[in-house]
Scaffold this motif. Sequence first.
Motif, PDB file in Angstrom:
ATOM      1  N   SER A  53       0.480  -1.318   0.060  1.00 51.02           N
ATOM      2  CA  SER A  53       0.028   0.073   0.063  1.00 51.02           C
ATOM      3  C   SER A  53       0.540   1.199   0.183  1.00 51.02           C
ATOM      4  O   SER A  53       0.684   2.164  -0.574  1.00 51.02           O
ATOM      5  N   ALA A  54       2.270   1.534   0.724  1.00 45.87           N
ATOM      6  CA  ALA A  54       2.706   2.142   0.722  1.00 45.87           C
ATOM      7  C   ALA A  54       3.006   3.165  -0.371  1.00 45.87           C
ATOM      8  O   ALA A  54       3.152   3.811  -0.988  1.00 45.87           O
ATOM      9  N   PRO A  55       4.063   2.050  -1.090  1.00 44.19           N
ATOM     10  CA  PRO A  55       5.101   2.414  -2.438  1.00 44.19           C
ATOM     11  C   PRO A  55       3.704   3.101  -3.236  1.00 44.19           C
ATOM     12  O   PRO A  55       4.055   3.750  -4.412  1.00 44.19           O
ATOM     13  N   LEU A  56       2.753   1.902  -3.445  1.00 40.60           N
ATOM     14  CA  LEU A  56       1.562   2.491  -4.094  1.00 40.60           C
ATOM     15  C   LEU A  56       0.724   4.338  -3.987  1.00 40.60           C
ATOM     16  O   LEU A  56       0.508   4.619  -5.234  1.00 40.60           O
ATOM     17  N   LEU A  57       0.507   4.471  -2.529  1.00 40.67           N
ATOM     18  CA  LEU A  57      -0.314   5.067  -2.146  1.00 40.67           C
ATOM     19  C   LEU A  57       0.905   6.405  -2.621  1.00 40.67           C
ATOM     20  O   LEU A  57       0.687   7.424  -3.273  1.00 40.67           O
ATOM     21  N   ARG A  58       2.332   6.427  -2.669  1.00 37.08           N
ATOM     22  CA  ARG A  58       3.466   7.221  -2.563  1.00 37.08           C
ATOM     23  C   ARG A  58       3.431   8.087  -4.206  1.00 37.08           C
ATOM     24  O   ARG A  58       3.861   9.179  -4.734  1.00 37.08           O
ATOM     25  N   ALA A  59       3.533   6.777  -5.193  1.00 34.96           N
ATOM     26  CA  ALA A  59       2.983   6.690  -6.560  1.00 34.96           C
ATOM     27  C   ALA A  59       2.304   7.478  -7.254  1.00 34.96           C
ATOM     28  O   ALA A  59       2.240   8.743  -7.845  1.00 34.96           O
ATOM     29  N   ALA A  60       1.057   6.702  -6.348  1.00 35.04           N
ATOM     30  CA  ALA A  60       0.023   8.104  -7.202  1.00 35.04           C
ATOM     31  C   ALA A  60      -0.050   9.468  -6.701  1.00 35.04           C
ATOM     32  O   ALA A  60      -0.786  10.119  -7.452  1.00 35.04           O
ATOM     33  N   THR A  61       0.355   9.506  -5.566  1.00 35.67           N
ATOM     34  CA  THR A  61       0.026  10.549  -4.482  1.00 35.67           C
ATOM     35  C   THR A  61       1.127  11.777  -5.376  1.00 35.67           C
ATOM     36  O   THR A  61       1.063  12.860  -5.766  1.00 35.67           O
ATOM     37  N   ARG A  62       2.324  11.333  -5.653  1.00 36.51           N
ATOM     38  CA  ARG A  62       3.419  12.050  -6.506  1.00 36.51           C
ATOM     39  C   ARG A  62       2.984  11.937  -7.608  1.00 36.51           C
ATOM     40  O   ARG A  62       2.804  13.225  -8.912  1.00 36.51           O
ATOM     41  N   ARG A  63       2.059  11.781  -8.770  1.00 37.42           N
ATOM     42  CA  ARG A  63       1.610  11.666  -9.647  1.00 37.42           C
ATOM     43  C   ARG A  63       0.635  12.424  -9.924  1.00 37.42           C
ATOM     44  O   ARG A  63      -0.070  13.182 -10.357  1.00 37.42           O
ATOM     45  N   LEU A  64      -0.574  12.788  -8.813  1.00 44.17           N
ATOM     46  CA  LEU A  64      -1.748  13.412  -8.385  1.00 44.17           C
ATOM     47  C   LEU A  64      -1.050  14.983  -8.699  1.00 44.17           C
ATOM     48  O   LEU A  64      -1.048  15.698  -9.221  1.00 44.17           O
ATOM     49  N   LEU A  65      -0.093  15.408  -7.654  1.00 44.73           N
ATOM     50  CA  LEU A  65       0.602  16.516  -8.327  1.00 44.73           C
ATOM     51  C   LEU A  65       1.440  16.792  -8.856  1.00 44.73           C
ATOM     52  O   LEU A  65       1.349  18.220  -9.683  1.00 44.73           O
ATOM     53  N   ALA A  66       1.762  16.145  -9.632  1.00 42.25           N
ATOM     54  CA  ALA A  66       2.770  16.336 -10.938  1.00 42.25           C
ATOM     55  C   ALA A  66       1.754  16.796 -11.637  1.00 42.25           C
ATOM     56  O   ALA A  66       1.850  17.452 -13.130  1.00 42.25           O
ATOM     57  N   THR A  67       0.328  16.306 -11.934  1.00 41.76           N
ATOM     58  CA  THR A  67      -0.491  16.282 -13.140  1.00 41.76           C
ATOM     59  C   THR A  67      -1.414  17.501 -12.728  1.00 41.76           C
ATOM     60  O   THR A  67      -2.472  17.568 -13.886  1.00 41.76           O
ATOM     61  N   THR A  68      -1.998  17.732 -12.004  1.00 42.77           N
ATOM     62  CA  THR A  68      -3.109  18.471 -11.585  1.00 42.77           C
ATOM     63  C   THR A  68      -2.318  19.661 -10.951  1.00 42.77           C
ATOM     64  O   THR A  68      -1.389  20.177 -10.420  1.00 42.77           O
TER      65      THR A  68
END
Length: 125
Positions: A53-68
């Motif tokens: 869960s933690a690596p998935l959350l970290r990657a998804a959060t970084r992607r969200l911040l980079a694309t929105t």
Amino acid sequence: WFDRRRQDPTCHLLVAEDGDGPWGQVRCDDVGPGREATVGVSVAPLARGQARSAPLLRAATRRLLATTAAAGVLAWVKPSNGASLAAFESADFERVPAADATTHDQAPEPGAVPLRYRRGRDGRP
């Protein structure tokens, strides 16, 4: 519910899979520029307890911040869900007072613990 969320342009669904197929998903609700998005995670029962869960959350959060244009990312976790709290904290989220947590018009469950993403331990947003 799922079909509505898939068609919502403010909802970002990311699916994690491996050679055996999908094992988890992260849902990010982007509520507009300058506001905090909210994030939630679910992991298939057979994939739980494997520190995924933690690596998935970290990657998804970084992607969200980079694309929105989201100003940050906030999660609301049930206080009885120790595994989820630990996963978010391992993914660079920290607990914040409920009074300091901003969210959109979707109210969190009463008693939910707010956690806010902070810059990753490696210095990346």
